[in-house]
Motif scaffolding. Structure first.
Motif, PDB file in Angstrom:
ATOM      1  N   TRP A 119      16.518  64.332  10.811  1.00  0.00           N
ATOM      2  CA  TRP A 119      17.572  63.482  11.356  1.00  0.00           C
ATOM      3  C   TRP A 119      17.873  63.863  12.797  1.00  0.00           C
ATOM      4  O   TRP A 119      17.745  65.030  13.184  1.00  0.00           O
ATOM      5  N   GLN A 120      18.250  62.877  13.569  1.00  0.00           N
ATOM      6  CA  GLN A 120      18.715  63.156  14.916  1.00  0.00           C
ATOM      7  C   GLN A 120      19.984  62.350  15.208  1.00  0.00           C
ATOM      8  O   GLN A 120      20.252  61.328  14.569  1.00  0.00           O
ATOM      9  N   VAL A 121      20.769  62.853  16.157  1.00  0.00           N
ATOM     10  CA  VAL A 121      22.044  62.236  16.496  1.00  0.00           C
ATOM     11  C   VAL A 121      21.845  61.129  17.521  1.00  0.00           C
ATOM     12  O   VAL A 121      21.155  61.313  18.528  1.00  0.00           O
ATOM     13  N   VAL A 122      22.462  59.991  17.273  1.00  0.00           N
ATOM     14  CA  VAL A 122      22.520  58.902  18.249  1.00  0.00           C
ATOM     15  C   VAL A 122      23.846  59.066  18.994  1.00  0.00           C
ATOM     16  O   VAL A 122      24.914  59.114  18.374  1.00  0.00           O
ATOM     17  N   LEU A 123      23.775  59.142  20.321  1.00  0.00           N
ATOM     18  CA  LEU A 123      24.956  59.453  21.124  1.00  0.00           C
ATOM     19  C   LEU A 123      25.463  58.231  21.884  1.00  0.00           C
ATOM     20  O   LEU A 123      24.691  57.336  22.250  1.00  0.00           O
ATOM     21  N   ARG A 124      26.748  58.213  22.126  1.00  0.00           N
ATOM     22  CA  ARG A 124      27.336  57.159  22.936  1.00  0.00           C
ATOM     23  C   ARG A 124      27.101  57.466  24.424  1.00  0.00           C
ATOM     24  O   ARG A 124      27.146  58.615  24.832  1.00  0.00           O
ATOM     25  N   ASP A 125      26.855  56.458  25.212  1.00  0.00           N
ATOM     26  CA  ASP A 125      26.802  56.532  26.680  1.00  0.00           C
ATOM     27  C   ASP A 125      25.542  57.159  27.249  1.00  0.00           C
ATOM     28  O   ASP A 125      25.314  57.077  28.461  1.00  0.00           O
ATOM     29  N   VAL A 126      24.691  57.803  26.433  1.00  0.00           N
ATOM     30  CA  VAL A 126      23.434  58.349  26.939  1.00  0.00           C
ATOM     31  C   VAL A 126      22.321  57.987  25.965  1.00  0.00           C
ATOM     32  O   VAL A 126      22.563  57.708  24.785  1.00  0.00           O
ATOM     33  N   THR A 127      21.091  57.992  26.471  1.00  0.00           N
ATOM     34  CA  THR A 127      19.950  57.585  25.637  1.00  0.00           C
ATOM     35  C   THR A 127      19.328  58.740  24.870  1.00  0.00           C
ATOM     36  O   THR A 127      18.536  58.505  23.957  1.00  0.00           O
ATOM     37  N   GLU A 128      19.659  59.979  25.233  1.00  0.00           N
ATOM     38  CA  GLU A 128      19.065  61.120  24.555  1.00  0.00           C
ATOM     39  C   GLU A 128      19.390  61.128  23.068  1.00  0.00           C
ATOM     40  O   GLU A 128      20.457  60.684  22.642  1.00  0.00           O
ATOM     41  N   ARG A 129      18.445  61.637  22.292  1.00  0.00           N
ATOM     42  CA  ARG A 129      18.650  61.890  20.875  1.00  0.00           C
ATOM     43  C   ARG A 129      18.461  63.397  20.659  1.00  0.00           C
ATOM     44  O   ARG A 129      17.522  63.982  21.178  1.00  0.00           O
ATOM     45  N   LEU A 130      19.353  63.991  19.890  1.00  0.00           N
ATOM     46  CA  LEU A 130      19.270  65.426  19.635  1.00  0.00           C
ATOM     47  C   LEU A 130      18.996  65.669  18.163  1.00  0.00           C
ATOM     48  O   LEU A 130      19.654  65.082  17.291  1.00  0.00           O
ATOM     49  N   PRO A 131      18.027  66.527  17.840  1.00  0.00           N
ATOM     50  CA  PRO A 131      17.698  66.778  16.430  1.00  0.00           C
ATOM     51  C   PRO A 131      18.782  67.576  15.723  1.00  0.00           C
ATOM     52  O   PRO A 131      19.446  68.429  16.318  1.00  0.00           O
ATOM     53  N   VAL A 132      18.948  67.275  14.438  1.00  0.00           N
ATOM     54  CA  VAL A 132      19.879  68.021  13.593  1.00  0.00           C
ATOM     55  C   VAL A 132      19.060  68.948  12.698  1.00  0.00           C
ATOM     56  O   VAL A 132      18.122  68.511  12.034  1.00  0.00           O
ATOM     57  N   SER A 133      19.412  70.213  12.687  1.00  0.00           N
ATOM     58  CA  SER A 133      18.672  71.161  11.847  1.00  0.00           C
ATOM     59  C   SER A 133      18.996  70.924  10.377  1.00  0.00           C
ATOM     60  O   SER A 133      20.048  70.373  10.032  1.00  0.00           O
ATOM     61  N   ARG A 134      18.096  71.342   9.518  1.00  0.00           N
ATOM     62  CA  ARG A 134      18.324  71.178   8.083  1.00  0.00           C
ATOM     63  C   ARG A 134      19.596  71.903   7.649  1.00  0.00           C
ATOM     64  O   ARG A 134      20.367  71.410   6.820  1.00  0.00           O
ATOM     65  N   ARG A 135      19.809  73.069   8.222  1.00  0.00           N
ATOM     66  CA  ARG A 135      20.974  73.865   7.847  1.00  0.00           C
ATOM     67  C   ARG A 135      22.269  73.138   8.173  1.00  0.00           C
ATOM     68  O   ARG A 135      23.242  73.203   7.419  1.00  0.00           O
ATOM     69  N   GLN A 136      22.309  72.423   9.293  1.00  0.00           N
ATOM     70  CA  GLN A 136      23.541  71.776   9.739  1.00  0.00           C
ATOM     71  C   GLN A 136      23.727  70.358   9.201  1.00  0.00           C
ATOM     72  O   GLN A 136      24.822  69.803   9.269  1.00  0.00           O
ATOM     73  N   TRP A 137      22.663  69.774   8.663  1.00  0.00           N
ATOM     74  CA  TRP A 137      22.753  68.366   8.264  1.00  0.00           C
ATOM     75  C   TRP A 137      23.832  68.125   7.213  1.00  0.00           C
ATOM     76  O   TRP A 137      24.568  67.131   7.287  1.00  0.00           O
ATOM     77  N   SER A 138      24.005  69.028   6.271  1.00  0.00           N
ATOM     78  CA  SER A 138      25.004  68.831   5.223  1.00  0.00           C
ATOM     79  C   SER A 138      26.420  68.779   5.790  1.00  0.00           C
ATOM     80  O   SER A 138      27.300  68.150   5.201  1.00  0.00           O
ATOM     81  N   ILE A 139      26.638  69.435   6.940  1.00  0.00           N
ATOM     82  CA  ILE A 139      27.950  69.418   7.598  1.00  0.00           C
ATOM     83  C   ILE A 139      28.090  68.187   8.484  1.00  0.00           C
ATOM     84  O   ILE A 139      29.117  67.488   8.460  1.00  0.00           O
ATOM     85  N   VAL A 140      27.066  67.907   9.253  1.00  0.00           N
ATOM     86  CA  VAL A 140      27.128  66.865  10.278  1.00  0.00           C
ATOM     87  C   VAL A 140      27.140  65.455   9.683  1.00  0.00           C
ATOM     88  O   VAL A 140      27.797  64.553  10.210  1.00  0.00           O
ATOM     89  N   LYS A 141      26.446  65.253   8.568  1.00  0.00           N
ATOM     90  CA  LYS A 141      26.267  63.892   8.047  1.00  0.00           C
ATOM     91  C   LYS A 141      27.593  63.224   7.649  1.00  0.00           C
ATOM     92  O   LYS A 141      27.649  61.991   7.566  1.00  0.00           O
ATOM     93  N   ASN A 142      28.613  63.993   7.423  1.00  0.00           N
ATOM     94  CA  ASN A 142      29.892  63.419   6.992  1.00  0.00           C
ATOM     95  C   ASN A 142      30.792  63.021   8.162  1.00  0.00           C
ATOM     96  O   ASN A 142      31.913  62.549   7.940  1.00  0.00           O
ATOM     97  N   LEU A 143      30.334  63.226   9.406  1.00  0.00           N
ATOM     98  CA  LEU A 143      31.181  62.955  10.557  1.00  0.00           C
ATOM     99  C   LEU A 143      31.288  61.475  10.889  1.00  0.00           C
ATOM    100  O   LEU A 143      32.227  61.049  11.557  1.00  0.00           O
ATOM    101  N   VAL A 144      30.322  60.699  10.473  1.00  0.00           N
ATOM    102  CA  VAL A 144      30.346  59.251  10.753  1.00  0.00           C
ATOM    103  C   VAL A 144      30.353  58.493   9.449  1.00  0.00           C
ATOM    104  O   VAL A 144      29.473  58.682   8.606  1.00  0.00           O
ATOM    105  N   GLY A 145      31.374  57.677   9.271  1.00  0.00           N
ATOM    106  CA  GLY A 145      31.497  56.939   8.032  1.00  0.00           C
ATOM    107  C   GLY A 145      30.571  55.725   7.980  1.00  0.00           C
ATOM    108  O   GLY A 145      30.065  55.282   8.976  1.00  0.00           O
TER     109      GLY A 145
END
Length: 266
Positions: free
Chosen positions: A240-266
């Motif tokens: 998984w990677q993060v889609v960001l507002r205002d910039v075109t870059e995409r940043l990868p999400v590590s497996r370890r962090q995905w369980s935390i990060v995935k709940n930030l956007v409904g």
């Protein structure tokens, strides 16, 4: 180079700076020193500290734009990220209000002077400052900032001999690369020398770690997308990677962090 302590005076009021100069002149026979400069505001103070590397800073607390405690936290953060602790000057706060966090100052052994400053009290504070270790002093500054609920509202960038204050709300992500941190805003990138872990601890309510080397501002997360590796990594596991507002870059999400990060956007 002189062995006597070097001192920088930081106060937005010219009269107050002049007063401290006069007191220091009176103390010179018993406390030899050299004044390396004066600064009327935080950006100028940060620039002068970078160039002159004073051993002691006499720092006003009540200044427009950025308080002395917030400025001290900038100094501390930069010093702790540096390779040499000599870059952390010893700070003596100056205040006109005795009710301003006096208990917090005293509990944490941070010296402060009440205006109007007296020569005898200034002399005591200067001598006491020289007994401190810069590393311990940096920790005391951080504890004081927490105790007084003083948060940094900017990140300080040292660039081409000047200091740029980047408002925290403009920062989209922070990414560790070698010994620097890339600060990304909508308009451009900046480089700072700070600890990514320290930034995460200080701004945990605003930034979330998505990878061991990256923090992303929660309001800047537009969503996530699943990526299938291609090229040399074709055949690898999707990620998984993060889609960001205002910039075109995409940043990868590590497996370890995905369980935390995935709940930030409904």
């Amino acid at each position: 180079m002189s062995d006597v302590p070097s001192i920088l005076i930081v106060d937005d009021e010219p009269v107050a700076r002049s007063r401290l100069r006069e007191l220091l002149a009176d103390l010179a026979p018993d406390f030899p020193h050299r004044i390396v400069g004066e600064a009327p505001n935080a950006p100028e103070a940060l620039s002068q500290i970078e160039v002159a590397q004073p051993q002691i800073v006499l720092l006003d607390i009540q200044m427009p734009g950025m308080t002395g405690i917030e400025l001290a936290r900038h100094i501390s953060a930069r010093a702790q990220a540096a390779e040499s602790p000599r870059q952390m000057p010893l700070i003596i706060f100056v205040t006109a209000y005795d009710e301003f966090a006096v208990d917090a100052f005293e509990v944490r052994a941070i010296d402060y002077l009440l205006k109007p400053v007296r020569a005898e009290r200034l002399g005591q504070a200067l001598r006491r400052a020289l007994t401190r270790l810069p590393s311990e002093h940096a920790q005391q500054i951080d504890e004081l900032a927490v105790a007084t609920n003083t948060r940094r509202r900017h990140l300080s960038v040292h660039e081409r001999g000047r200091v740029i204050l980047v408002p925290l709300e403009q920062v989209i992500y922070l990414k560790a690369e070698l010994k620097y941190i890339t600060v990304r805003t909508k308009e451009r990138e900046y480089l700072i020398e700070e600890s990514l872990t320290g930034l995460e601890d200080e701004f945990s309510d605003r930034f979330v770690r998505i990878h061991r080397n990256a923090l992303v501002a929660r309001p800047s997360i537009a969503g996530f997308e699943r990526v299938q590796p291609q090229g040399d990594t074709e055949g690898g596991d999707p990620y998984w990677q993060v889609v960001l507002r205002d910039v075109t870059e995409r940043l990868p999400v590590s497996r370890r962090q995905w369980s935390i990060v995935k709940n930030l956007v409904g």
